[in-house]
Design a protein around this motif. Structure first.
Motif, PDB file in Angstrom:
ATOM      1  N   THR A 210       0.822  -1.215   0.000  1.00  0.00           N
ATOM      2  CA  THR A 210       0.000   0.000   0.000  1.00  0.00           C
ATOM      3  C   THR A 210       0.851   1.259   0.000  1.00  0.00           C
ATOM      4  O   THR A 210       0.366   2.334  -0.364  1.00  0.00           O
ATOM      5  N   GLY A 211       2.104   1.133   0.445  1.00  0.00           N
ATOM      6  CA  GLY A 211       2.954   2.312   0.576  1.00  0.00           C
ATOM      7  C   GLY A 211       2.636   3.147   1.795  1.00  0.00           C
ATOM      8  O   GLY A 211       3.123   4.277   1.925  1.00  0.00           O
ATOM      9  N   GLY A 217      -4.583  -1.354  12.057  1.00  0.00           N
ATOM     10  CA  GLY A 217      -5.796  -0.722  12.539  1.00  0.00           C
ATOM     11  C   GLY A 217      -6.121   0.567  11.804  1.00  0.00           C
ATOM     12  O   GLY A 217      -7.294   0.918  11.629  1.00  0.00           O
ATOM     13  N   GLN A 218      -5.092   1.284  11.355  1.00  0.00           N
ATOM     14  CA  GLN A 218      -5.302   2.530  10.618  1.00  0.00           C
ATOM     15  C   GLN A 218      -5.484   2.297   9.126  1.00  0.00           C
ATOM     16  O   GLN A 218      -6.125   3.098   8.445  1.00  0.00           O
ATOM     17  N   MET A 219      -4.932   1.194   8.603  1.00  0.00           N
ATOM     18  CA  MET A 219      -5.008   0.945   7.164  1.00  0.00           C
ATOM     19  C   MET A 219      -6.285   0.237   6.744  1.00  0.00           C
ATOM     20  O   MET A 219      -6.792   0.465   5.645  1.00  0.00           O
ATOM     21  N   ARG A 220      -6.799  -0.661   7.582  1.00  0.00           N
ATOM     22  CA  ARG A 220      -7.935  -1.486   7.193  1.00  0.00           C
ATOM     23  C   ARG A 220      -9.190  -0.634   7.036  1.00  0.00           C
ATOM     24  O   ARG A 220      -9.271   0.493   7.493  1.00  0.00           O
ATOM     25  N   GLY A 221     -10.186  -1.184   6.335  1.00  0.00           N
ATOM     26  CA  GLY A 221     -11.453  -0.486   6.175  1.00  0.00           C
ATOM     27  C   GLY A 221     -11.606   0.220   4.847  1.00  0.00           C
ATOM     28  O   GLY A 221     -12.658   0.810   4.578  1.00  0.00           O
ATOM     29  N   ARG A 222     -10.588   0.180   3.998  1.00  0.00           N
ATOM     30  CA  ARG A 222     -10.698   0.800   2.679  1.00  0.00           C
ATOM     31  C   ARG A 222     -10.046  -0.104   1.639  1.00  0.00           C
ATOM     32  O   ARG A 222      -9.338  -1.049   1.976  1.00  0.00           O
ATOM     33  N   TYR A 224      -7.441  -0.431  -1.404  1.00  0.00           N
ATOM     34  CA  TYR A 224      -6.277   0.150  -2.071  1.00  0.00           C
ATOM     35  C   TYR A 224      -6.160  -0.478  -3.464  1.00  0.00           C
ATOM     36  O   TYR A 224      -6.950  -1.334  -3.845  1.00  0.00           O
ATOM     37  N   ARG A 225      -5.156  -0.067  -4.194  1.00  0.00           N
ATOM     38  CA  ARG A 225      -4.872  -0.691  -5.483  1.00  0.00           C
ATOM     39  C   ARG A 225      -3.369  -0.901  -5.604  1.00  0.00           C
ATOM     40  O   ARG A 225      -2.576  -0.024  -5.258  1.00  0.00           O
ATOM     41  N   ASP A 228      -2.902  -1.832 -10.227  1.00  0.00           N
ATOM     42  CA  ASP A 228      -4.277  -1.678 -10.687  1.00  0.00           C
ATOM     43  C   ASP A 228      -5.184  -2.833 -10.261  1.00  0.00           C
ATOM     44  O   ASP A 228      -6.231  -3.069 -10.862  1.00  0.00           O
ATOM     45  N   ILE A 229      -4.810  -3.545  -9.201  1.00  0.00           N
ATOM     46  CA  ILE A 229      -5.629  -4.625  -8.654  1.00  0.00           C
ATOM     47  C   ILE A 229      -6.143  -4.198  -7.284  1.00  0.00           C
ATOM     48  O   ILE A 229      -5.360  -3.711  -6.462  1.00  0.00           O
ATOM     49  N   PRO A 230      -7.432  -4.335  -7.000  1.00  0.00           N
ATOM     50  CA  PRO A 230      -7.952  -3.965  -5.677  1.00  0.00           C
ATOM     51  C   PRO A 230      -7.244  -4.747  -4.581  1.00  0.00           C
ATOM     52  O   PRO A 230      -7.038  -5.959  -4.696  1.00  0.00           O
ATOM     53  N   LEU A 231      -6.890  -4.055  -3.514  1.00  0.00           N
ATOM     54  CA  LEU A 231      -6.120  -4.666  -2.430  1.00  0.00           C
ATOM     55  C   LEU A 231      -6.811  -4.405  -1.094  1.00  0.00           C
ATOM     56  O   LEU A 231      -7.154  -3.260  -0.777  1.00  0.00           O
ATOM     57  N   PHE A 232      -7.015  -5.466  -0.326  1.00  0.00           N
ATOM     58  CA  PHE A 232      -7.662  -5.400   0.980  1.00  0.00           C
ATOM     59  C   PHE A 232      -6.635  -5.749   2.057  1.00  0.00           C
ATOM     60  O   PHE A 232      -5.797  -6.639   1.867  1.00  0.00           O
ATOM     61  N   VAL A 233      -6.732  -5.087   3.177  1.00  0.00           N
ATOM     62  CA  VAL A 233      -5.760  -5.232   4.269  1.00  0.00           C
ATOM     63  C   VAL A 233      -6.450  -5.820   5.491  1.00  0.00           C
ATOM     64  O   VAL A 233      -7.576  -5.427   5.834  1.00  0.00           O
ATOM     65  N   THR A 234      -5.779  -6.757   6.157  1.00  0.00           N
ATOM     66  CA  THR A 234      -6.285  -7.237   7.443  1.00  0.00           C
ATOM     67  C   THR A 234      -5.136  -7.742   8.302  1.00  0.00           C
ATOM     68  O   THR A 234      -3.968  -7.731   7.879  1.00  0.00           O
ATOM     69  N   TYR A 235      -5.455  -8.180   9.507  1.00  0.00           N
ATOM     70  CA  TYR A 235      -4.443  -8.661  10.444  1.00  0.00           C
ATOM     71  C   TYR A 235      -3.913 -10.029  10.024  1.00  0.00           C
ATOM     72  O   TYR A 235      -4.567 -10.777   9.292  1.00  0.00           O
ATOM     73  N   HIS A 236      -2.739 -10.351  10.504  1.00  0.00           N
ATOM     74  CA  HIS A 236      -2.143 -11.653  10.235  1.00  0.00           C
ATOM     75  C   HIS A 236      -2.826 -12.713  11.104  1.00  0.00           C
ATOM     76  O   HIS A 236      -3.133 -12.451  12.273  1.00  0.00           O
ATOM     77  N   PRO A 237      -3.075 -13.904  10.571  1.00  0.00           N
ATOM     78  CA  PRO A 237      -3.729 -14.943  11.377  1.00  0.00           C
ATOM     79  C   PRO A 237      -3.021 -15.241  12.695  1.00  0.00           C
ATOM     80  O   PRO A 237      -3.678 -15.507  13.705  1.00  0.00           O
ATOM     81  N   SER A 238      -1.702 -15.199  12.711  1.00  0.00           N
ATOM     82  CA  SER A 238      -0.981 -15.481  13.957  1.00  0.00           C
ATOM     83  C   SER A 238      -1.267 -14.424  15.013  1.00  0.00           C
ATOM     84  O   SER A 238      -1.352 -14.740  16.217  1.00  0.00           O
ATOM     85  N   ALA A 239      -1.439 -13.167  14.591  1.00  0.00           N
ATOM     86  CA  ALA A 239      -1.782 -12.104  15.542  1.00  0.00           C
ATOM     87  C   ALA A 239      -3.169 -12.320  16.122  1.00  0.00           C
ATOM     88  O   ALA A 239      -3.411 -12.099  17.315  1.00  0.00           O
ATOM     89  N   VAL A 240      -4.094 -12.788  15.280  1.00  0.00           N
ATOM     90  CA  VAL A 240      -5.460 -13.034  15.752  1.00  0.00           C
ATOM     91  C   VAL A 240      -5.487 -14.220  16.708  1.00  0.00           C
ATOM     92  O   VAL A 240      -6.217 -14.200  17.715  1.00  0.00           O
TER      93      VAL A 240
END
Length: 267
Positions: A210-211, A217-222, A224-225, A228-240
């Motif tokens: 994303t750069g 917590g601040q990046m998720r919820g929107r 990105y690209r 030119d491919i839509p990009l979704f952000v979330t937490y790492h499974p190990s953190a969860v």
């Protein structure tokens, strides 16, 4: 200038020079001159030779004897086009950073070659390092549950990889230079896979693609690209797994957002 001399039949090489006349530059010049001539696209033999020269210079100061082409032609296509197999071979041959000295097996990635979603983590862990496959430990099993909950599966419509293809010692965060060495592999994978969406899990891959120098917590919820491919952000499974009370609900929201985006393809 003759800088190398073989001693006897033991296979041992040593530098043979006078410091005033023959510093280690001649070999460095050979390494650098090799990079002046453009390699054919996907010329894995040339790539192997270049990596070998760098490894020998950095680790030993001289060029060791080795096979010129240890069966590299098997991954070269007749058309010269790039392929996932070629990338995987180059990953397994890579010596660009110090992780190659401590890894058991590099982990190029796995999944479908025309996926709906490309999942990108940060680096392999101990189980992945042992098996040569991404996300096969406890975090991987948890990731599979996430994907299954929204109609995704690594065996049918998903490809999984990491930014860094070799395990960092003690599962530490990958260093910036390690990510930089591996990023070209990931970019080529993305260009070949052409996923409908990218899901980055964890801070390292999310920040890199994303750069954004922010926390999850601040990046998720929107959306990105990247390329030119839509990009979704979330937490790492190990953190969860370590803190389900805090992260489980946000991850589910992120996954539902991804599912909504893919709703026409998941029918």
């Amino acid at each position: 200038e003759q800088t190398l001399r073989r001693k006897g039949r033991s296979g041992i090489f040593s530098l043979h020079h006078e410091k005033e006349k023959m510093p280690e530059r001649p070999f460095l010049r050979r390494v650098c001159s090799f990079t002046r001539y453009p390699m054919e696209r996907n010329s894995v033999s040339d790539f192997y030779r270049l990596l070998s020269l760098y490894e020998d210079y950095l680790s030993y100061g001289y060029e060791r004897e080795r096979d010129d082409d240890p069966g590299l032609s098997v991954v070269q296509t007749q058309t010269g086009e790039d392929s996932l197999d070629a990338i995987a071979f180059e990953v397994r041959s890579c010596r660009l950073c110090r992780l190659s000295a401590t890894r058991k097996q590099p982990v190029p990635g796995m999944g479908k070659s025309s996926p709906l979603v490309l999942v990108v983590g940060e680096a392999p862990g101990a189980e992945e390092d042992a098996e040569g496959l991404p996300f096969v430990g406890a975090a991987g099993k948890y990731l599979d549950k996430w994907l299954g909950a929204i109609g995704l599966d690594r065996n049918t419509n998903t490809y999984i990889t990491n930014v860094v293809k070799c395990r960092p010692p003690q599962n530490r965060d990958p260093l910036p230079e390690e990510s930089a060495c591996c990023l070209p592999f990931l970019v080529r994978q993305i260009d070949l896979l052409k996923p409908k969406a990218i899901l980055t899990v964890g801070r390292i891959s999310s920040q890199l693609l994303t750069g954004q120098a922010l926390g999850i917590g601040q990046m998720r919820g929107r959306i990105y690209r990247y390329r030119d491919i839509p990009l979704f952000v979330t937490y790492h499974p190990s953190a969860v797994l370590r803190n389900q009370a805090e992260y489980r609900s946000p991850v589910w929201e992120d996954l539902k957002r991804l599912k909504e985006y893919l709703k026409d393809d998941l029918r």
